[in-house]
Write a protein that holds these residues in place. Structure first.
Motif, PDB file in Angstrom:
ATOM      1  N   LEU A 150       7.529 -24.965   5.109  1.00 42.51           N
ATOM      2  CA  LEU A 150       8.829 -24.594   4.550  1.00 42.51           C
ATOM      3  C   LEU A 150       9.415 -23.397   5.285  1.00 42.51           C
ATOM      4  CD1 LEU A 150      10.777 -25.564   2.366  1.00 42.51           C
ATOM      5  CD2 LEU A 150       9.722 -23.930   0.787  1.00 42.51           C
ATOM      6  N   SER A 151       8.579 -22.427   5.621  1.00 40.22           N
ATOM      7  CA  SER A 151       9.056 -21.299   6.425  1.00 40.22           C
ATOM      8  C   SER A 151       9.579 -21.790   7.767  1.00 40.22           C
ATOM      9  CB  SER A 151       7.942 -20.276   6.641  1.00 40.22           C
ATOM     10  OG  SER A 151       8.036 -19.213   5.719  1.00 40.22           O
ATOM     11  N   ASN A 152       8.872 -22.727   8.354  1.00 34.27           N
ATOM     12  CA  ASN A 152       9.224 -23.228   9.681  1.00 34.27           C
ATOM     13  C   ASN A 152      10.568 -23.938   9.672  1.00 34.27           C
ATOM     14  OD1 ASN A 152       8.758 -23.590  12.400  1.00 34.27           O
ATOM     15  ND2 ASN A 152       6.715 -24.433  12.112  1.00 34.27           N
ATOM     16  N   VAL A 153      10.795 -24.804   8.687  1.00 37.33           N
ATOM     17  CA  VAL A 153      12.027 -25.595   8.709  1.00 37.33           C
ATOM     18  C   VAL A 153      13.232 -24.831   8.174  1.00 37.33           C
ATOM     19  CG1 VAL A 153      10.787 -27.777   8.589  1.00 37.33           C
ATOM     20  CG2 VAL A 153      11.583 -26.710   6.457  1.00 37.33           C
ATOM     21  N   THR A 154      12.998 -23.804   7.351  1.00 37.47           N
ATOM     22  CA  THR A 154      14.120 -23.030   6.804  1.00 37.47           C
ATOM     23  C   THR A 154      14.386 -21.755   7.585  1.00 37.47           C
ATOM     24  OG1 THR A 154      12.726 -21.766   5.269  1.00 37.47           O
ATOM     25  CG2 THR A 154      13.624 -23.885   4.480  1.00 37.47           C
ATOM     26  N   GLY A 155      13.376 -21.294   8.332  1.00 34.88           N
ATOM     27  CA  GLY A 155      13.515 -20.026   9.031  1.00 34.88           C
ATOM     28  C   GLY A 155      13.316 -18.823   8.137  1.00 34.88           C
ATOM     29  N   ASP A 156      12.920 -19.035   6.903  1.00 30.00           N
ATOM     30  CA  ASP A 156      12.720 -17.943   5.954  1.00 30.00           C
ATOM     31  C   ASP A 156      11.229 -17.594   5.895  1.00 30.00           C
ATOM     32  OD1 ASP A 156      12.607 -16.180   3.790  1.00 30.00           O
ATOM     33  OD2 ASP A 156      14.231 -17.211   2.725  1.00 30.00           O
ATOM     34  N   GLU A 157      10.879 -16.412   6.351  1.00 30.90           N
ATOM     35  CA  GLU A 157       9.479 -16.006   6.460  1.00 30.90           C
ATOM     36  C   GLU A 157       8.825 -15.676   5.127  1.00 30.90           C
ATOM     37  OE1 GLU A 157       7.474 -16.003   9.173  1.00 30.90           O
ATOM     38  OE2 GLU A 157       9.158 -17.038  10.118  1.00 30.90           O
ATOM     39  N   LYS A 158       9.605 -15.601   4.059  1.00 31.66           N
ATOM     40  CA  LYS A 158       9.019 -15.196   2.784  1.00 31.66           C
ATOM     41  C   LYS A 158       7.987 -16.201   2.288  1.00 31.66           C
ATOM     42  CE  LYS A 158      12.550 -17.206  -0.305  1.00 31.66           C
ATOM     43  NZ  LYS A 158      13.596 -16.916  -1.306  1.00 31.66           N
ATOM     44  N   TYR A 159       8.170 -17.466   2.617  1.00 32.14           N
ATOM     45  CA  TYR A 159       7.213 -18.480   2.173  1.00 32.14           C
ATOM     46  C   TYR A 159       5.876 -18.298   2.884  1.00 32.14           C
ATOM     47  CZ  TYR A 159      11.591 -20.522   0.553  1.00 32.14           C
ATOM     48  OH  TYR A 159      12.809 -20.714  -0.042  1.00 32.14           O
ATOM     49  N   SER A 160       5.931 -18.047   4.159  1.00 31.96           N
ATOM     50  CA  SER A 160       4.716 -17.812   4.936  1.00 31.96           C
ATOM     51  C   SER A 160       4.017 -16.538   4.481  1.00 31.96           C
ATOM     52  CB  SER A 160       5.060 -17.715   6.424  1.00 31.96           C
ATOM     53  OG  SER A 160       3.917 -17.408   7.188  1.00 31.96           O
ATOM     54  N   ALA A 161       4.782 -15.497   4.248  1.00 32.36           N
ATOM     55  CA  ALA A 161       4.199 -14.213   3.836  1.00 32.36           C
ATOM     56  C   ALA A 161       3.471 -14.341   2.503  1.00 32.36           C
ATOM     57  CB  ALA A 161       5.294 -13.149   3.750  1.00 32.36           C
ATOM     58  N   PHE A 162       4.071 -15.052   1.556  1.00 30.63           N
ATOM     59  CA  PHE A 162       3.425 -15.256   0.266  1.00 30.63           C
ATOM     60  C   PHE A 162       2.136 -16.040   0.443  1.00 30.63           C
ATOM     61  CE2 PHE A 162       2.516 -17.679  -3.545  1.00 30.63           C
ATOM     62  CZ  PHE A 162       2.678 -16.750  -4.558  1.00 30.63           C
ATOM     63  N   MET A 163       2.194 -17.090   1.239  1.00 31.25           N
ATOM     64  CA  MET A 163       1.024 -17.944   1.471  1.00 31.25           C
ATOM     65  C   MET A 163      -0.118 -17.166   2.108  1.00 31.25           C
ATOM     66  SD  MET A 163      -0.658 -19.604   4.180  1.00 31.25           S
ATOM     67  CE  MET A 163       0.583 -19.876   5.448  1.00 31.25           C
ATOM     68  N   MET A 164       0.170 -16.346   3.096  1.00 31.77           N
ATOM     69  CA  MET A 164      -0.887 -15.609   3.796  1.00 31.77           C
ATOM     70  C   MET A 164      -1.634 -14.683   2.845  1.00 31.77           C
ATOM     71  SD  MET A 164      -1.052 -16.648   6.922  1.00 31.77           S
ATOM     72  CE  MET A 164      -2.158 -15.381   7.544  1.00 31.77           C
ATOM     73  N   LYS A 165      -0.915 -14.031   1.974  1.00 30.39           N
ATOM     74  CA  LYS A 165      -1.548 -13.115   1.020  1.00 30.39           C
ATOM     75  C   LYS A 165      -2.485 -13.870   0.088  1.00 30.39           C
ATOM     76  CE  LYS A 165      -0.431  -9.706  -2.563  1.00 30.39           C
ATOM     77  NZ  LYS A 165       0.661  -9.029  -3.329  1.00 30.39           N
ATOM     78  N   GLU A 166      -2.037 -15.011  -0.407  1.00 34.46           N
ATOM     79  CA  GLU A 166      -2.858 -15.804  -1.320  1.00 34.46           C
ATOM     80  C   GLU A 166      -4.044 -16.443  -0.592  1.00 34.46           C
ATOM     81  OE1 GLU A 166      -2.417 -16.331  -4.937  1.00 34.46           O
ATOM     82  OE2 GLU A 166      -1.561 -14.422  -4.296  1.00 34.46           O
ATOM     83  N   TYR A 167      -3.818 -16.892   0.625  1.00 37.02           N
ATOM     84  CA  TYR A 167      -4.889 -17.515   1.409  1.00 37.02           C
ATOM     85  C   TYR A 167      -6.017 -16.509   1.662  1.00 37.02           C
ATOM     86  CZ  TYR A 167      -6.790 -20.997   4.665  1.00 37.02           C
ATOM     87  OH  TYR A 167      -7.575 -21.944   5.275  1.00 37.02           O
ATOM     88  N   GLU A 168      -5.637 -15.304   2.029  1.00 38.90           N
ATOM     89  CA  GLU A 168      -6.636 -14.272   2.305  1.00 38.90           C
ATOM     90  C   GLU A 168      -7.469 -13.954   1.067  1.00 38.90           C
ATOM     91  OE1 GLU A 168      -4.499 -10.997   3.977  1.00 38.90           O
ATOM     92  OE2 GLU A 168      -3.853 -12.147   5.739  1.00 38.90           O
TER      93      GLU A 168
END
Length: 370
Positions: free
Chosen positions: A171-189
């Motif tokens: 979703l971050s990739n197709v929208t260009g909005d990094e907030k989705y990736s940032a949220f995911m990384m925190k939860e993944y870690e």
């Protein structure tokens, strides 16, 4: 008197060696993928895992099937499979499944985003984006421990790392909005810190297995680790090599890959309890297919040395193909569960098909398929 026994052993050994060393041809890989895909589409609304009703079309089981079907659609010489997936999206009104925070109910979003990439229709991802915006604005306050299934709003079991994180990254990739990736990384870690065994380079299914032993060995469920390993490739595909996120996932991936080739069975599959080959000799194809997918992907993307890893992929693929019935059903798929158990040659599950198609897509490329 002993000569005939030695002679017979030599014959059996030669046959076994030949079966494991069969040359893989891309045309044959594609043929097997088509057989399995066609069988699954024809039996899509069957019941599995001894359940009374078919899986909901947005259920995680089918979501994993769609991941593999997308990968087959990308190499098939027909739009039939894209149309089949699109029909499912329309039937579901492009919505995620019912539980807002539950990782299992996010996975269908992977298919929606891939269909959006192909067709460019914003409505295909609008509901997923709306749901994830809500989660970001109202993050779950549950702990990262599963605690007898009391806490399911965060990624408290390792399967979840296949189900939800790739949707956020896509979703971050197709929208260009990094907030989705940032949220995911925190939860993944948070999940990595909780469930990754630093000594064995494998994942516990959830906290109930941490510290438990089975015949003196730690319990690492094959499909559970397959979910993680396959999910890592889906995540790395969404980031540029060298980026912080890519390198984070790559480090975990390489540790798992090195471990996996050490514990592959002589027959080519992986035991249902990864360190317990003696206790769990029965083949199991869903975990094996995810590992095959991940290893072949790594070779294709230059992360793994082909000379070291390709023989393991070859052995695994030949094993998988040998478990397909004459009708095209992938057998020996362990039913729905959360731990090592049983599998049968005449039983399958939709997620096993999805894993097989994902594996085939990378094996096809590895052996020269365009």
């Amino acid at each position: 008197m002993k000569t005939p026994n030695i002679f017979m052993f030599a014959i059996v050994f030669a046959i076994a060696t030949f079966s494991q060393a069969q040359e893989i041809k891309p045309k044959e890989v594609k043929k097997e993928m088509k057989r399995v895909a066609e069988w699954q589409i024809a039996h899509f609304r069957d019941t599995y895992s001894d359940r009374k009703d078919p899986h909901h079309i947005a259920d995680w089981t089918n979501g994993a099937l769609y991941v593999g079907m997308v990968k087959y659609a990308e190499i098939a010489n027909s739009n039939k499979y894209w149309r089949w997936l699109k029909k499912i999206g329309k039937e579901q009104n492009w919505k995620l499944h019912s539980r807002r925070y539950h990782a299992d109910d996010h996975i269908i979003g992977q298919m929606y985003i891939e269909l959006y990439r192909k067709y460019g229709d914003e409505k295909m991802i609008a509901e997923t984006r709306k749901s994830f915006d809500y989660i970001i604005a109202h993050p779950s306050k549950q702990p990262i421990t599963l605690d007898n299934y009391k806490h399911l709003e965060r990624w408290t079991w390792c399967d979840a790392l296949f189900m939800s994180p790739p949707v956020w990254a896509k979703l971050s990739n197709v929208t260009g909005d990094e907030k989705y990736s940032a949220f995911m990384m925190k939860e993944y870690e948070a999940t990595i810190t909780h469930l990754f065994d630093e000594d064995e380079d494998l994942f516990y299914r959830d906290n109930s297995y941490i510290g438990k032993l089975d015949d003196g060995k730690k319990i690492f469920w094959s499909r559970g680790n397959g979910w993680v390993f396959g999910g890592l490739t889906l995540l790395m595909e969404e980031y540029e090599p060298g980026s912080k996120e890519y390198e984070y996932f790559k480090a975990i991936y390489l540790r798992m890959a090195e471990k996996l080739i050490k514990i592959q069975t002589p027959e080519g599959h992986w035991a249902m309890s990864l360190l317990g080959q003696d206790k769990y000799p029965t083949p199991e194809t869903s975990g094996t297919a995810f590992f095959t997918f991940g290893l072949a992907w790594g070779i294709n993307h230059g992360l793994l040395d082909a000379e070291t890893y390709q023989p393991h992929v070859e052995k695994a693929w030949n094993a998988l193909v040998s478990y397909i019935t004459k009708d095209g059903m992938l057998g020996y798929v362990q039913p729905i569960g959360a731990a090592p158990g049983n599998a049968w040659p005449d039983k399958t599950e939709v997620y096993g098909t999805g894993a097989f198609l994902s594996a085939g897509s990378e094996v096809y490329k590895l052996y020269g398929g365009e």
